[in-house]
Scaffold this motif. Sequence first.
Motif, PDB file in Angstrom:
ATOM      1  N   THR A 224      -4.717   5.431  -5.458  1.00 28.07           N
ATOM      2  CA  THR A 224      -3.711   5.375  -4.405  1.00 28.07           C
ATOM      3  C   THR A 224      -3.492   3.917  -4.057  1.00 28.07           C
ATOM      4  O   THR A 224      -4.446   3.137  -4.001  1.00 28.07           O
ATOM      5  CB  THR A 224      -4.143   6.133  -3.131  1.00 28.07           C
ATOM      6  OG1 THR A 224      -5.320   5.522  -2.591  1.00 28.07           O
ATOM      7  CG2 THR A 224      -4.416   7.593  -3.420  1.00 28.07           C
ATOM      8  N   ALA A 225      -2.233   3.549  -3.837  1.00 33.39           N
ATOM      9  CA  ALA A 225      -1.912   2.160  -3.508  1.00 33.39           C
ATOM     10  C   ALA A 225      -0.726   2.143  -2.554  1.00 33.39           C
ATOM     11  O   ALA A 225       0.381   2.569  -2.914  1.00 33.39           O
ATOM     12  CB  ALA A 225      -1.573   1.363  -4.770  1.00 33.39           C
ATOM     13  N   ALA A 226      -0.964   1.678  -1.329  1.00 31.61           N
ATOM     14  CA  ALA A 226       0.127   1.574  -0.355  1.00 31.61           C
ATOM     15  C   ALA A 226       0.992   0.369  -0.713  1.00 31.61           C
ATOM     16  O   ALA A 226       0.483  -0.712  -1.022  1.00 31.61           O
ATOM     17  CB  ALA A 226      -0.437   1.426   1.050  1.00 31.61           C
ATOM     18  N   ASP A 227       2.303   0.539  -0.684  1.00 30.97           N
ATOM     19  CA  ASP A 227       3.203  -0.578  -0.945  1.00 30.97           C
ATOM     20  C   ASP A 227       4.077  -0.918   0.262  1.00 30.97           C
ATOM     21  O   ASP A 227       4.908  -1.816   0.199  1.00 30.97           O
ATOM     22  CB  ASP A 227       4.089  -0.314  -2.164  1.00 30.97           C
ATOM     23  CG  ASP A 227       4.738   1.059  -2.151  1.00 30.97           C
ATOM     24  OD1 ASP A 227       4.910   1.628  -1.054  1.00 30.97           O
ATOM     25  OD2 ASP A 227       5.059   1.570  -3.229  1.00 30.97           O
ATOM     26  N   TYR A 228       3.864  -0.194   1.385  1.00 31.92           N
ATOM     27  CA  TYR A 228       4.645  -0.487   2.601  1.00 31.92           C
ATOM     28  C   TYR A 228       3.963   0.192   3.780  1.00 31.92           C
ATOM     29  O   TYR A 228       3.470   1.309   3.667  1.00 31.92           O
ATOM     30  CB  TYR A 228       6.074   0.046   2.462  1.00 31.92           C
ATOM     31  CG  TYR A 228       6.960  -0.250   3.657  1.00 31.92           C
ATOM     32  CD1 TYR A 228       7.713  -1.421   3.714  1.00 31.92           C
ATOM     33  CD2 TYR A 228       7.036   0.621   4.746  1.00 31.92           C
ATOM     34  CE1 TYR A 228       8.530  -1.705   4.797  1.00 31.92           C
ATOM     35  CE2 TYR A 228       7.839   0.350   5.831  1.00 31.92           C
ATOM     36  CZ  TYR A 228       8.589  -0.817   5.854  1.00 31.92           C
ATOM     37  OH  TYR A 228       9.393  -1.096   6.938  1.00 31.92           O
ATOM     38  N   ALA A 229       3.939  -0.506   4.910  1.00 31.56           N
ATOM     39  CA  ALA A 229       3.456   0.095   6.154  1.00 31.56           C
ATOM     40  C   ALA A 229       4.087  -0.649   7.322  1.00 31.56           C
ATOM     41  O   ALA A 229       3.990  -1.881   7.413  1.00 31.56           O
ATOM     42  CB  ALA A 229       1.941   0.033   6.244  1.00 31.56           C
ATOM     43  N   GLU A 231       5.584   0.321  11.629  1.00 27.22           N
ATOM     44  CA  GLU A 231       6.028   1.218  12.692  1.00 27.22           C
ATOM     45  C   GLU A 231       5.494   2.640  12.529  1.00 27.22           C
ATOM     46  O   GLU A 231       6.199   3.628  12.759  1.00 27.22           O
ATOM     47  CB  GLU A 231       7.559   1.213  12.787  1.00 27.22           C
ATOM     48  CG  GLU A 231       8.128  -0.167  13.139  1.00 27.22           C
ATOM     49  CD  GLU A 231       9.646  -0.190  13.157  1.00 27.22           C
ATOM     50  OE1 GLU A 231      10.269   0.754  12.623  1.00 27.22           O
ATOM     51  OE2 GLU A 231      10.206  -1.159  13.702  1.00 27.22           O
ATOM     52  N   GLY A 232       4.238   2.731  12.109  1.00 25.58           N
ATOM     53  CA  GLY A 232       3.600   4.035  12.035  1.00 25.58           C
ATOM     54  C   GLY A 232       3.844   4.821  10.769  1.00 25.58           C
ATOM     55  O   GLY A 232       3.423   5.978  10.682  1.00 25.58           O
ATOM     56  N   CYS A 233       4.511   4.215   9.776  1.00 29.57           N
ATOM     57  CA  CYS A 233       4.770   4.911   8.512  1.00 29.57           C
ATOM     58  C   CYS A 233       4.272   4.067   7.352  1.00 29.57           C
ATOM     59  O   CYS A 233       4.444   2.844   7.344  1.00 29.57           O
ATOM     60  CB  CYS A 233       6.251   5.198   8.330  1.00 29.57           C
ATOM     61  SG  CYS A 233       6.931   6.388   9.495  1.00 29.57           S
ATOM     62  N   SER A 234       3.672   4.710   6.368  1.00 32.72           N
ATOM     63  CA  SER A 234       3.225   4.024   5.160  1.00 32.72           C
ATOM     64  C   SER A 234       3.694   4.801   3.941  1.00 32.72           C
ATOM     65  O   SER A 234       3.697   6.032   3.936  1.00 32.72           O
ATOM     66  CB  SER A 234       1.700   3.895   5.136  1.00 32.72           C
ATOM     67  OG  SER A 234       1.257   3.308   3.928  1.00 32.72           O
ATOM     68  N   SER A 235       4.099   4.065   2.909  1.00 25.02           N
ATOM     69  CA  SER A 235       4.489   4.662   1.634  1.00 25.02           C
ATOM     70  C   SER A 235       3.467   4.255   0.587  1.00 25.02           C
ATOM     71  O   SER A 235       3.059   3.096   0.523  1.00 25.02           O
ATOM     72  CB  SER A 235       5.885   4.175   1.225  1.00 25.02           C
ATOM     73  OG  SER A 235       6.236   4.678  -0.064  1.00 25.02           O
ATOM     74  N   GLN A 236       3.029   5.216  -0.221  1.00 23.99           N
ATOM     75  CA  GLN A 236       2.047   4.886  -1.247  1.00 23.99           C
ATOM     76  C   GLN A 236       2.396   5.540  -2.567  1.00 23.99           C
ATOM     77  O   GLN A 236       3.016   6.600  -2.624  1.00 23.99           O
ATOM     78  CB  GLN A 236       0.641   5.289  -0.817  1.00 23.99           C
ATOM     79  CG  GLN A 236       0.366   6.775  -0.803  1.00 23.99           C
ATOM     80  CD  GLN A 236      -1.099   7.067  -0.493  1.00 23.99           C
ATOM     81  OE1 GLN A 236      -1.817   6.260   0.092  1.00 23.99           O
ATOM     82  NE2 GLN A 236      -1.578   8.225  -0.910  1.00 23.99           N
TER      83      GLN A 236
END
Length: 259
Positions: A224-229, A231-236
């Motif tokens: 798993t690798a998050a590429d954005y976070a 305002e309370g939201c993260s995309s991975q």
Amino acid sequence: MTFADVLARAETTEEGRTIRVPETWHQGRTAYGGFSSALALAEAMRIGGDLPPPRSAQMAMMAPLHGEVEVRARVLRSGRNAIWVASEIFGDKGLGFTASFVFMRSVESTVAFDDCASPRGVLAPQDASVLSRERGATFLRHNFDVRFALPPSDERRPEMFWWVRPRDVEKLDPSVALLLTADALPPGVMRLLSPSVPVSTMHWQVNLLTPAPATREGWWLLRTAADYAKEGCSSQRMALWNVDGAPMLTGMQSIALFG
């Protein structure tokens, strides 16, 4: 109780089947996401009849699911090569989970390439350090063996690589067992958060890259690798390989952060 045991004890209703989520499959106050996803897929395959292999899925995790739940499924469309099936899981507060599956036969194609190479520097399962059964989420301790696929590092990156081996999945369809396993890692962004910060998956989309997932000795490599976070939201982004480095599944997930 194994996942196969849960399915074996399901009771048929007018619209689907009811099952009881064992506490050993909990992730916090709800069923582990891979459990709900695999349950939805198993019901889709049950009502769909002689389906081709599942190749894509979209899951929405809307409310906690625990105790007795009801899973339902229906065929949305049957095409020449592909069949779409929708599944829903209801808990004590109503609809808590939805899924849309695409089952597709192999077709002739002039295009074939693979840009999903397994990561370099990964330790073999037998050389990797073990996640203690006293640590981790409830569902991990009771249902999976886990080893850390990369050597220890002080670098704080929103990325994780684990070897994960589900226990007692011999009676399951290989695709159901794969989906049961594929959500086992915590969100990558958790490496940047305090352990006390709650997180929750909102949407999960996966593509199954082979009609017949298989590995050796039960081990799968998960990333798993998050590429954005913000305002309370993260995309991975997510991926899963077998022991030989062949890609089995790719996906992405949206995560809600409560702190």
